[in-house]
Design an enzyme around this catalytic site. Structure first.
Site, PDB file in Angstrom:
ATOM      1  N   LYS A 193       0.838  -1.208   0.000  1.00 43.13           N
ATOM      2  CA  LYS A 193       0.000   0.000   0.000  1.00 43.13           C
ATOM      3  C   LYS A 193       0.869   1.251   0.000  1.00 43.13           C
ATOM      4  CE  LYS A 193      -2.117   2.836   3.009  1.00 43.13           C
ATOM      5  NZ  LYS A 193      -2.162   4.046   2.212  1.00 43.13           N
ATOM      6  N   GLU A 267       9.899   0.565  10.606  1.00 42.30           N
ATOM      7  CA  GLU A 267      10.915   1.606  10.409  1.00 42.30           C
ATOM      8  C   GLU A 267      10.198   2.924  10.661  1.00 42.30           C
ATOM      9  OE1 GLU A 267      12.655   4.418   9.399  1.00 42.30           O
ATOM     10  OE2 GLU A 267      12.798   3.875   7.281  1.00 42.30           O
ATOM     11  N   CYS A 301      13.059  10.312   7.688  1.00 41.20           N
ATOM     12  CA  CYS A 301      12.973   9.805   9.056  1.00 41.20           C
ATOM     13  C   CYS A 301      14.312   9.874   9.772  1.00 41.20           C
ATOM     14  CB  CYS A 301      12.441   8.385   9.054  1.00 41.20           C
ATOM     15  SG  CYS A 301      13.210   7.360   7.807  1.00 41.20           S
ATOM     16  N   GLU A 398       9.754  14.803  16.361  1.00 45.27           N
ATOM     17  CA  GLU A 398      10.096  14.748  14.948  1.00 45.27           C
ATOM     18  C   GLU A 398       9.238  15.763  14.197  1.00 45.27           C
ATOM     19  OE1 GLU A 398       9.067  11.142  12.741  1.00 45.27           O
ATOM     20  OE2 GLU A 398      10.998  11.320  11.721  1.00 45.27           O
TER      21      GLU A 398
END
Lengths: 487, 266
Positions: A193, A267, A301, A398
């Protein structure tokens, strides 16, 4: 000539627009789901549009998959697994993957342009990083398909079965390659996806699978929003979930599969520290910091979003850094001169704006580039926060945008303590000419990847992934096979 | 030789014939000087071949497989001179073998290298490096065998001088042609044709050859060639052609282990 004079002269340089041609691209007006080797409409006939974040123009209509479509895709993947893929000799699987790699190379220009249109990233990056790395991953894992006996997991390691793979919008095709290539090499079949806002290159990849005559059902691609991912995670016919995305969603997924026998790799997010010692060569450091945080608009990331600089050189480094940031060219992602492109979506822009506002409220000093921003589309000027303390949100959370937070340290011990003062553990950078100190620091950093005198390097041969709340499992390298083997 | 198709400096050639004795072609009969020139070319190319990334070496080898695939029929006709009934299958297996080795280039270090937990403040790692210039005395009849002998040292970053099968040299010559169209840097693969009795001792005695694959030679010649090879401490392999293990023995023979100690401290 003084620095200021030099800067004013450089700032006066005018770059002619150098837009990449879109002539190689012929998008369909509408894309179906890729299930069992064919493009087909969704069971509930629902659609959404994917837009160019740099212009807000519609690129194509895409199908919203339903739970029923997920079920069809999983069944197709299971049939392909049982009947074809898991029993095929590795050398034959390898040939399909080599062919896919070659086709990605042959269609590289088209893929790069579509990636830039759909994601907003500079064409320089999609052309030089995303697409070549996607091809390289298929080449690399193609080579493993018939060498699994030598991968260090014992003789004749077996695949897991059907893998459900959910990928983010920051490196759409590259993430698809990172997920699919090792899974297929190991003998699994896949239900992939792509992210809601960046489905197009995954759909072009489906066309490439058709060109490569990959057997039907070996890879199925379902587009849609988070509900599709949730249906994949919960489907009982899936043996393995691989997810790349936020720590929050990763946590939900881990909870969901907790009661099942599904294998899981995650991850997730990061808050990478880029540590600069006073002996490091500052010109290279400045470029490395820029690459570390402004590459791909900071939608990375492993971005080096916390700069930890030794106190003695903090002022000088900040001075050089702000001067360099002021020169970054922000704008049309298709322009080959562009350094920083568009923020991927309105929602992401709102998140970046919200957390940077908190930085100012909490007392950090904000510098944002004075670059002009286009009127249409989603844009955020490259930004640096200095005088940041460890408790502030801009140092802890983040941001996933072009925002750097600067902190300082005095000793190597303090650098390590501050770098590790996070719940994340994806990547760090160390800048120093002293090799032994770099090694000493690297051994103590709680991070899955440490870059020394460089940043944001990726290679299919190099394992990538996090520790702590940045997730578990590795992608790339020999270790990357483990995520898709029953070992 | 060195990316070009040259005659023997000696001007000599010899005839090859098919199974019925019918003339097939004239081929160059290499001399001692040609061996020396080939080794010079291989040595000059080796640093560049090894300096290329492992990924790049893999791409070049994979390109060779694609080139071989596109000239499959021509290869079959030449291979048929030595392997009449098996030629189609032999060519297919040989191309698969090239693909297999193309996949090894960037995995050799991951399988045969290591980090070593020494008892001290050191970061210690071992990584495989190529031996250098490898001479291959080709299998007299098997194309797949020739491919295995050539690809193993190339995948590991060595450059190669092949002494082709004396009676059936054309598949090796064709391999040389394919290597040029597959963008092999000049000198990475060099192919000599001629008399094995004449060339093999020269190759094995050559001081600037680091390793030699003797898998293609008769037992009768073996003792002499081994002892000539001892003079410059060559790495010598004589492996079978039956399995991955044979191929990997061939590959491992031509890699060295380099270990690096690096201090760790504030």
């Amino acid at each position: 000539m003084s620095d200021d004079q030099l800067q004013s002269r450089l700032g006066a340089l005018i770059y002619d627009a150098a837009p990449e041609s879109t002539a190689s691209v012929q998008l369909r007006s509408h894309y179906g789901l890729y299930v069992d080797g064919v493009f087909r409409d969704g069971a509930e006939n629902q659609h959404f549009v994917t837009i160019n974040p740099a212009t807000e123009e519609t690129l194509a209509s895409v199908t919203q998959a339903s739970a029923h479509d997920v079920d069809l895709a999983v069944r197709a993947a299971r049939r392909a697994y049982d009947d074809v893929w898991s029993t095929m000799p590795g050398a034959e699987r390898a040939k399909y993957l080599f062919r896919v790699a070659r086709l990605i190379q042959e269609r590289a220009r088209e893929l790069a342009v579509v990636e830039t249109l759909d994601n907003g990233k500079p064409i320089r990056e999609s052309r030089d990083v995303d697409i070549p790395l996607a091809a390289a991953h298929f080449f690399y894992y193609a080579g493993w398909a018939d060498k699994l006996d030598f991968a260090g997991f014992g003789p004749a390691p077996k695949p897991l079965g059907v893998a459900g793979q959910i990928i983010p919008w920051n490196f759409p095709l590259m993430m698809a390659a990172w997920k699919l290539a090792p899974a297929l090499a190991a003998g699994n079949t896949c239900v992939l996806k792509p992210a809601e806002t960046t489905p197009l290159t995954a759909l072009l990849l489906a066309e490439i699978f058709e060109q490569a005559e990959l057997p039907a059902g070996v890879v199925n691609i379902l587009t849609g929003d988070g509900s599709v991912g949730a249906a994949i995670v919960d489907h009982p016919g899936i043996d393995k979930i691989a997810f790349t995305g936020s720590t929050e969603v990763g946590r939900q997924i881990q909870r969901h599969v907790a009661g099942s026998s599904k294998h899981l790799t995650l991850e997730l997010g990061g808050k990478g520290a880029n540590i600069v010692f006073d002996d490091a060569p500052l010109d290279e450091v400045v470029e490395g910091i820029i690459d570390g945080i402004f590459f791909n608009q900071g939608h990375v990331c492993c971005a080096g979003s916390r700069l930890l600089v030794q106190e003695t050189i903090e002022d000088e480094l900040l001075r050089r850094l702000t001067r360099r940031v002021e020169q970054l060219r922000v704008g049309d992602p298709l322009d080959k001169n562009t350094d920083v492109g568009a923020i991927n979506s309105a929602a992401q822009l709102a998140r970046v704006e919200e957390i940077t506002a908190s930085g100012e409220l909490e007392g950090a000093t904000r510098f944002s580039s004075s670059c002009p921003l286009p009127e249409k589309g989603f844009w955020f000027a490259p930004t640096i926060f200095s005088n940041v303390s460890q408790s502030q949100r801009v140092a802890r959370e983040e941001i996933f945008g072009p925002v750097l937070s600067v902190l300082n340290f005095r000793t190597p011990d303090e650098a390590v303590a501050k770098a590790n003062n996070t719940t994340y553990g994806l990547a760090c950078g160390v800048w120093s000419e002293k090799g032994s100190r770099t090694m000493w620091v690297a051994e103590r950093l709680r991070a899955g990847v440490v870059w020394a005198n460089t940043y944001n390097r990726f290679d299919p041969a190099s394992p990538f992934g996090g520790v702590r709340q940045s997730g578990f499992g590795r992608e790339g390298g020999r270790q990357g096979l483990e995520a898709y083997l029953d070992v | 030789m060195n990316g070009a198709f040259v005659r023997s400096e000696s001007g000599r050639s010899y005839e090859i014939v098919d199974a019925s004795g019918t003339f097939v072609a004239n081929v160059a009969r290499a001399s001692r000087k040609d061996v020396r020139d080939a080794v010079v070319a291989a040595r000059a190319a080796q640093a560049k071949w090894w300096a290329a990334t492992a990924y790049n070496r893999g791409q070049v080898l994979y390109r060779l497989a694609e080139m071989a695939e596109s000239r499959r029929d021509e290869l079959r006709d030449h291979v048929a001179l030595a392997e009449a009934s098996e030629a189609v299958a032999a060519v297919a297996r040989a191309i698969d073998r090239v693909v297999w080795y193309a996949g090894w280039t960037d995995k050799i270090a991951q399988v045969y290298g290591s980090t070593n937990p020494v008892a001290g403040p050191f970061f210690n790692f071992s990584h495989p490096t190529p031996s250098g210039v490898v001479a291959v005395l080709a299998h007299p009849t098997s194309f797949e065998g020739l491919i295995d002998q050539v690809m193993a040292p190339l995948a590991a970053g060595n450059t190669v001088v092949v002494v082709a099968s004396e009676r059936h040299p054309t598949p090796a010559v064709l391999l040389g042609e394919l290597s040029v169209t597959a963008d092999f840097p000049p000198g990475v693969l060099n192919v000599l044709t001629g008399s094995l009795d004449e060339l093999a001792p020269v190759v094995c005695a050559h001081e600037d050859v680091d390793g030699v694959d003797l898998s293609g030679v008769d037992d009768a010649l073996l003792g002499e060639l081994r002892s000539l090879s001892a003079e410059s401490i060559k790495r010598v392999v004589r492996a079978g052609f039956a399995s991955d293990a044979d191929s990997l023995r061939r590959l491992r023979t031509f890699i060295e282990t380099t270990t690096v100690w690096h201090t760790v401290g504030q």
